[in-house]
Motif scaffolding. Structure first.
Motif, PDB file in Angstrom:
ATOM      1  N   GLN A   1       0.827  -1.193   0.000  1.00 47.69           N
ATOM      2  CA  GLN A   1       0.000   0.000   0.000  1.00 47.69           C
ATOM      3  C   GLN A   1       0.868   1.252   0.000  1.00 47.69           C
ATOM      4  N   TYR A   2       0.279   2.362  -0.450  1.00 44.80           N
ATOM      5  CA  TYR A   2       1.008   3.624  -0.598  1.00 44.80           C
ATOM      6  C   TYR A   2       0.834   4.494   0.641  1.00 44.80           C
ATOM      7  N   ASP A   3       1.868   5.289   0.896  1.00 44.75           N
ATOM      8  CA  ASP A   3       1.763   6.277   1.968  1.00 44.75           C
ATOM      9  C   ASP A   3       2.060   7.695   1.482  1.00 44.75           C
TER      10      ASP A   3
ATOM     11  N   LYS B   1      -2.373  10.442  -0.049  1.00 44.47           N
ATOM     12  CA  LYS B   1      -3.315  10.247   1.048  1.00 44.47           C
ATOM     13  C   LYS B   1      -4.630   9.652   0.568  1.00 44.47           C
TER      14      LYS B   1
ATOM     15  N   GLN C   1      -4.152   5.999  -0.301  1.00 42.16           N
ATOM     16  CA  GLN C   1      -3.912   5.222   0.914  1.00 42.16           C
ATOM     17  C   GLN C   1      -5.207   4.981   1.680  1.00 42.16           C
ATOM     18  N   GLU C   2      -6.048   6.005   1.768  1.00 44.26           N
ATOM     19  CA  GLU C   2      -7.332   5.835   2.445  1.00 44.26           C
ATOM     20  C   GLU C   2      -8.215   4.842   1.708  1.00 44.26           C
TER      21      GLU C   2
ATOM     22  N   GLN D   1      -7.194   2.327  -0.171  1.00 38.98           N
ATOM     23  CA  GLN D   1      -6.657   0.991   0.057  1.00 38.98           C
ATOM     24  C   GLN D   1      -6.971   0.491   1.465  1.00 38.98           C
ATOM     25  N   CYS D   2      -6.874   1.366   2.437  1.00 42.70           N
ATOM     26  CA  CYS D   2      -7.201   0.973   3.819  1.00 42.70           C
ATOM     27  C   CYS D   2      -8.664   0.567   3.946  1.00 42.70           C
TER      28      CYS D   2
ATOM     29  N   LEU E   1       4.193  -0.435   3.664  1.00 47.90           N
ATOM     30  CA  LEU E   1       4.025   0.874   3.035  1.00 47.90           C
ATOM     31  C   LEU E   1       5.258   1.273   2.233  1.00 47.90           C
TER      32      LEU E   1
ATOM     33  N   GLU F   1      -5.656   0.385  -7.763  1.00 52.92           N
ATOM     34  CA  GLU F   1      -4.719   1.463  -8.081  1.00 52.92           C
ATOM     35  C   GLU F   1      -4.905   1.940  -9.521  1.00 52.92           C
TER      36      GLU F   1
END
Length: 273
Positions: free
Chosen positions: A128-130, A133, A136-137, A139-140, A162, A225
Protein backbone atom coordinates in the motif's frame (compact mmCIF):
# COMPACT_ATOMS: atom_id res chain seq x y z
CA UNK A 1 30.63 -4.05 -71.56
CA UNK A 2 30.48 -2.42 -68.12
CA UNK A 3 30.77 1.04 -69.69
CA UNK A 4 27.88 0.22 -72.00
CA UNK A 5 25.62 -0.80 -69.12
CA UNK A 6 26.57 2.33 -67.20
CA UNK A 7 25.64 4.55 -70.15
CA UNK A 8 22.36 2.69 -70.58
CA UNK A 9 21.38 3.37 -66.96
CA UNK A 10 22.28 7.04 -67.28
CA UNK A 11 20.32 7.47 -70.50
CA UNK A 12 17.16 5.75 -69.26
CA UNK A 13 17.16 7.70 -65.98
CA UNK A 14 16.08 4.66 -63.97
CA UNK A 15 17.37 4.67 -60.38
CA UNK A 16 18.46 1.39 -58.91
CA UNK A 17 16.79 0.70 -55.55
CA UNK A 18 17.36 -2.13 -53.14
CA UNK A 19 14.26 -4.30 -52.57
CA UNK A 20 12.41 -3.72 -49.31
CA UNK A 21 10.95 -6.46 -47.15
CA UNK A 22 7.97 -5.87 -44.83
CA UNK A 23 7.63 -7.89 -41.65
CA UNK A 24 4.47 -9.99 -41.73
CA UNK A 25 3.05 -11.82 -38.72
CA UNK A 26 1.23 -15.06 -39.28
CA UNK A 27 -1.40 -16.15 -36.76
CA UNK A 28 -2.93 -19.57 -36.49
CA UNK A 29 -6.40 -19.62 -37.96
CA UNK A 30 -9.23 -20.36 -35.57
CA UNK A 31 -10.70 -23.81 -36.22
CA UNK A 32 -14.17 -23.91 -37.70
CA UNK A 33 -17.00 -25.40 -35.72
CA UNK A 34 -17.38 -28.94 -37.03
CA UNK A 35 -20.19 -30.17 -34.76
CA UNK A 36 -23.88 -29.38 -34.41
CA UNK A 37 -24.61 -30.29 -30.80
CA UNK A 38 -22.90 -31.23 -27.57
CA UNK A 39 -23.82 -33.76 -24.92
CA UNK A 40 -22.61 -35.14 -21.57
CA UNK A 41 -22.20 -38.87 -20.97
CA UNK A 42 -21.97 -40.61 -17.61
CA UNK A 43 -19.49 -43.51 -17.55
CA UNK A 44 -17.80 -45.63 -14.91
CA UNK A 45 -14.72 -43.39 -15.13
CA UNK A 46 -16.69 -40.14 -14.78
CA UNK A 47 -18.37 -37.69 -17.11
CA UNK A 48 -17.46 -37.22 -20.75
CA UNK A 49 -18.39 -34.60 -23.34
CA UNK A 50 -19.35 -35.48 -26.90
CA UNK A 51 -19.36 -33.27 -29.98
CA UNK A 52 -21.99 -34.97 -32.14
CA UNK A 53 -20.73 -38.57 -32.19
CA UNK A 54 -17.12 -37.68 -31.32
CA UNK A 55 -15.81 -37.85 -27.78
CA UNK A 56 -13.95 -34.73 -26.67
CA UNK A 57 -10.21 -35.10 -26.17
CA UNK A 58 -7.56 -32.86 -24.64
CA UNK A 59 -4.78 -31.22 -26.69
CA UNK A 60 -2.53 -34.18 -25.74
CA UNK A 61 -5.09 -36.62 -27.10
CA UNK A 62 -6.34 -37.83 -23.71
CA UNK A 63 -10.01 -38.67 -23.42
CA UNK A 64 -11.79 -35.84 -21.60
CA UNK A 65 -13.14 -37.23 -18.32
CA UNK A 66 -14.04 -35.35 -15.14
CA UNK A 67 -15.63 -36.49 -11.88
CA UNK A 68 -18.05 -33.57 -11.60
CA UNK A 69 -21.20 -33.51 -13.71
CA UNK A 70 -21.69 -29.70 -13.39
CA UNK A 71 -18.11 -29.24 -14.63
CA UNK A 72 -18.75 -31.44 -17.65
CA UNK A 73 -21.96 -29.50 -18.38
CA UNK A 74 -20.02 -26.22 -18.16
CA UNK A 75 -17.46 -27.47 -20.70
CA UNK A 76 -20.21 -28.71 -23.02
CA UNK A 77 -21.91 -25.31 -22.71
CA UNK A 78 -18.71 -23.51 -23.69
CA UNK A 79 -18.37 -25.63 -26.82
CA UNK A 80 -22.05 -25.23 -27.61
CA UNK A 81 -21.79 -21.42 -27.34
CA UNK A 82 -19.18 -21.22 -30.10
CA UNK A 83 -20.42 -19.77 -33.37
CA UNK A 84 -18.79 -20.35 -36.76
CA UNK A 85 -15.31 -20.70 -35.26
CA UNK A 86 -13.99 -22.16 -32.01
CA UNK A 87 -12.39 -19.31 -30.04
CA UNK A 88 -10.24 -21.16 -27.53
CA UNK A 89 -9.09 -17.95 -25.82
CA UNK A 90 -12.62 -17.44 -24.48
CA UNK A 91 -13.12 -21.00 -23.22
CA UNK A 92 -11.49 -20.65 -19.81
CA UNK A 93 -13.25 -23.54 -18.06
CA UNK A 94 -12.35 -25.93 -20.87
CA UNK A 95 -8.75 -24.70 -20.79
CA UNK A 96 -8.57 -25.32 -17.05
CA UNK A 97 -9.92 -28.85 -17.48
CA UNK A 98 -7.44 -29.62 -20.25
CA UNK A 99 -4.55 -28.32 -18.14
CA UNK A 100 -5.65 -30.34 -15.11
CA UNK A 101 -6.06 -33.54 -17.15
CA UNK A 102 -2.89 -33.28 -19.26
CA UNK A 103 -0.75 -31.63 -16.57
CA UNK A 104 1.81 -30.66 -19.23
CA UNK A 105 4.43 -29.54 -16.67
CA UNK A 106 4.02 -32.70 -14.56
CA UNK A 107 3.30 -30.64 -11.45
CA UNK A 108 2.66 -32.28 -8.09
CA UNK A 109 0.52 -30.97 -5.22
CA UNK A 110 3.68 -29.83 -3.48
CA UNK A 111 4.72 -27.84 -6.56
CA UNK A 112 1.33 -26.16 -6.73
CA UNK A 113 1.25 -25.33 -3.01
CA UNK A 114 4.76 -23.85 -3.12
CA UNK A 115 3.78 -21.79 -6.16
CA UNK A 116 0.80 -20.37 -4.29
CA UNK A 117 2.82 -19.67 -1.15
CA UNK A 118 5.32 -17.64 -3.16
CA UNK A 119 2.55 -15.09 -3.80
CA UNK A 120 2.24 -14.23 -0.12
CA UNK A 121 5.28 -11.93 -0.01
CA UNK A 122 4.18 -10.13 -3.20
CA UNK A 123 0.43 -10.07 -2.65
CA UNK A 124 -1.22 -7.02 -4.21
CA UNK A 125 -3.24 -6.05 -1.15
CA UNK A 126 -0.20 -6.16 1.14
CA UNK A 127 1.59 -3.37 -0.78
CA UNK A 128 0.00 0.00 0.00
CA UNK A 129 1.01 3.62 -0.60
CA UNK A 130 1.76 6.28 1.97
CA UNK A 131 2.71 9.16 -0.36
CA UNK A 132 -0.82 9.73 -1.74
CA UNK A 133 -3.31 10.25 1.05
CA UNK A 134 -6.44 9.66 -1.06
CA UNK A 135 -5.10 6.40 -2.49
CA UNK A 136 -3.91 5.22 0.91
CA UNK A 137 -7.33 5.84 2.44
CA UNK A 138 -8.96 3.96 -0.42
CA UNK A 139 -6.66 0.99 0.06
CA UNK A 140 -7.20 0.97 3.82
CA UNK A 141 -10.98 1.03 3.41
CA UNK A 142 -11.10 -1.64 0.71
CA UNK A 143 -8.13 -3.94 1.33
CA UNK A 144 -7.62 -3.94 5.11
CA UNK A 145 -10.96 -5.66 5.92
CA UNK A 146 -10.01 -8.55 3.64
CA UNK A 147 -6.55 -8.83 5.19
CA UNK A 148 -8.22 -9.03 8.60
CA UNK A 149 -10.65 -11.66 7.33
CA UNK A 150 -7.78 -13.72 5.88
CA UNK A 151 -5.88 -13.61 9.19
CA UNK A 152 -8.97 -14.71 11.13
CA UNK A 153 -9.82 -17.43 8.63
CA UNK A 154 -6.38 -19.05 8.59
CA UNK A 155 -5.19 -17.89 12.03
CA UNK A 156 -2.25 -16.03 10.47
CA UNK A 157 -0.71 -12.62 11.05
CA UNK A 158 -0.08 -11.13 7.62
CA UNK A 159 0.93 -7.49 7.76
CA UNK A 160 0.84 -4.92 4.98
CA UNK A 161 3.84 -2.80 4.00
CA UNK A 162 4.02 0.87 3.04
CA UNK A 163 7.30 0.57 1.15
CA UNK A 164 8.79 -1.51 -1.63
CA UNK A 165 10.21 -3.91 0.94
CA UNK A 166 8.19 -7.16 0.87
CA UNK A 167 6.25 -7.93 4.05
CA UNK A 168 7.66 -10.61 6.31
CA UNK A 169 5.72 -13.87 6.28
CA UNK A 170 6.60 -16.26 9.08
CA UNK A 171 7.17 -19.95 8.53
CA UNK A 172 4.30 -20.67 10.91
CA UNK A 173 1.89 -18.72 8.71
CA UNK A 174 3.16 -20.48 5.60
CA UNK A 175 2.59 -23.87 7.21
CA UNK A 176 -1.01 -23.02 8.15
CA UNK A 177 -1.83 -21.82 4.63
CA UNK A 178 -0.01 -24.78 3.07
CA UNK A 179 -2.11 -27.24 5.09
CA UNK A 180 -5.26 -25.59 3.77
CA UNK A 181 -4.20 -25.96 0.13
CA UNK A 182 -2.90 -29.49 0.60
CA UNK A 183 -6.41 -30.55 1.59
CA UNK A 184 -7.55 -30.01 -2.02
CA UNK A 185 -7.02 -32.25 -5.01
CA UNK A 186 -4.46 -31.45 -7.67
CA UNK A 187 -7.25 -30.51 -10.08
CA UNK A 188 -8.72 -28.01 -7.61
CA UNK A 189 -5.30 -26.44 -7.06
CA UNK A 190 -5.15 -25.66 -10.77
CA UNK A 191 -8.26 -23.53 -10.27
CA UNK A 192 -6.74 -21.76 -7.26
CA UNK A 193 -3.58 -21.04 -9.24
CA UNK A 194 -5.60 -19.62 -12.13
CA UNK A 195 -7.47 -17.33 -9.73
CA UNK A 196 -4.28 -16.15 -8.01
CA UNK A 197 -2.58 -15.50 -11.35
CA UNK A 198 -5.60 -13.47 -12.46
CA UNK A 199 -5.81 -11.30 -9.33
CA UNK A 200 -2.10 -11.31 -8.39
CA UNK A 201 -3.34 -11.87 -4.84
CA UNK A 202 -3.80 -14.97 -2.74
CA UNK A 203 -5.90 -12.99 -0.24
CA UNK A 204 -8.41 -11.86 -2.88
CA UNK A 205 -8.48 -15.31 -4.49
CA UNK A 206 -9.38 -17.02 -1.21
CA UNK A 207 -11.96 -14.35 -0.41
CA UNK A 208 -13.81 -14.71 -3.71
CA UNK A 209 -13.66 -18.53 -3.72
CA UNK A 210 -15.01 -18.65 -0.15
CA UNK A 211 -17.79 -16.22 -1.18
CA UNK A 212 -16.71 -13.28 0.97
CA UNK A 213 -16.84 -11.06 -2.13
CA UNK A 214 -18.18 -11.60 -5.64
CA UNK A 215 -16.17 -11.82 -8.86
CA UNK A 216 -16.78 -8.22 -9.95
CA UNK A 217 -15.71 -6.90 -6.55
CA UNK A 218 -12.57 -9.03 -6.51
CA UNK A 219 -11.48 -7.76 -9.93
CA UNK A 220 -12.24 -4.19 -8.91
CA UNK A 221 -10.08 -4.58 -5.80
CA UNK A 222 -7.25 -6.11 -7.81
CA UNK A 223 -7.40 -3.11 -10.17
CA UNK A 224 -7.85 -0.56 -7.38
CA UNK A 225 -4.72 1.46 -8.08
CA UNK A 226 -5.32 1.37 -11.84
CA UNK A 227 -8.89 2.61 -11.44
CA UNK A 228 -7.64 5.36 -9.14
CA UNK A 229 -5.16 6.55 -11.78
CA UNK A 230 -7.81 6.40 -14.51
CA UNK A 231 -9.79 9.09 -12.71
CA UNK A 232 -6.95 11.50 -13.45
CA UNK A 233 -5.65 10.26 -16.80
CA UNK A 234 -8.87 9.04 -18.41
CA UNK A 235 -10.19 5.68 -19.55
CA UNK A 236 -9.74 4.08 -22.96
CA UNK A 237 -12.97 2.11 -23.33
CA UNK A 238 -11.78 -0.43 -25.88
CA UNK A 239 -8.66 -1.16 -23.82
CA UNK A 240 -9.35 -0.77 -20.11
CA UNK A 241 -12.92 -2.08 -20.26
CA UNK A 242 -11.86 -5.08 -22.33
CA UNK A 243 -9.08 -5.85 -19.85
CA UNK A 244 -11.52 -5.67 -16.94
CA UNK A 245 -14.03 -7.96 -18.63
CA UNK A 246 -11.31 -10.47 -19.50
CA UNK A 247 -10.20 -10.61 -15.86
CA UNK A 248 -13.80 -11.12 -14.76
CA UNK A 249 -14.25 -13.99 -17.22
CA UNK A 250 -11.01 -15.66 -16.15
CA UNK A 251 -11.81 -15.32 -12.45
CA UNK A 252 -15.39 -16.55 -12.84
CA UNK A 253 -14.09 -19.64 -14.63
CA UNK A 254 -11.57 -20.29 -11.84
CA UNK A 255 -14.21 -19.95 -9.11
CA UNK A 256 -16.62 -22.30 -10.89
CA UNK A 257 -13.83 -24.78 -11.56
CA UNK A 258 -12.89 -24.91 -7.86
CA UNK A 259 -16.48 -25.23 -6.65
CA UNK A 260 -17.39 -27.88 -9.22
CA UNK A 261 -14.37 -29.99 -8.29
CA UNK A 262 -15.06 -29.60 -4.57
CA UNK A 263 -18.77 -30.42 -4.96
CA UNK A 264 -17.90 -33.90 -6.21
CA UNK A 265 -16.06 -34.65 -2.98
CA UNK A 266 -18.82 -33.12 -0.85
CA UNK A 267 -21.40 -35.38 -2.47
CA UNK A 268 -19.28 -38.42 -1.71
CA UNK A 269 -18.92 -37.44 1.93
CA UNK A 270 -22.66 -36.96 2.34
CA UNK A 271 -23.39 -40.32 0.73
CA UNK A 272 -20.98 -42.03 3.11
CA UNK A 273 -22.78 -40.49 6.06
Amino acid sequence: MQNGLRMLRLNTGIKWQAPTFAAVRHYAAQPKRFYKQTNVLCTDAGYEVTLDHRKLKTPNGTLFTVKSEPLAIAVATEFDSQKDHIVRSRMHISALCFTAIDNPNNLTKLDMVNYLLNFLATDTVLFQYDDEKALQELQCNEWDPLIDWFNRRFETNLQKTLSITPPHVTDEDKIKIAKHFQSFSLETLHGYTFAVDTLKSIVLACAVIEQQINVDKAVALARLEEEYQLKFWGRVEWSHDLSQQELQARLAAAVLFVHFNCSEHLVKEKLLL
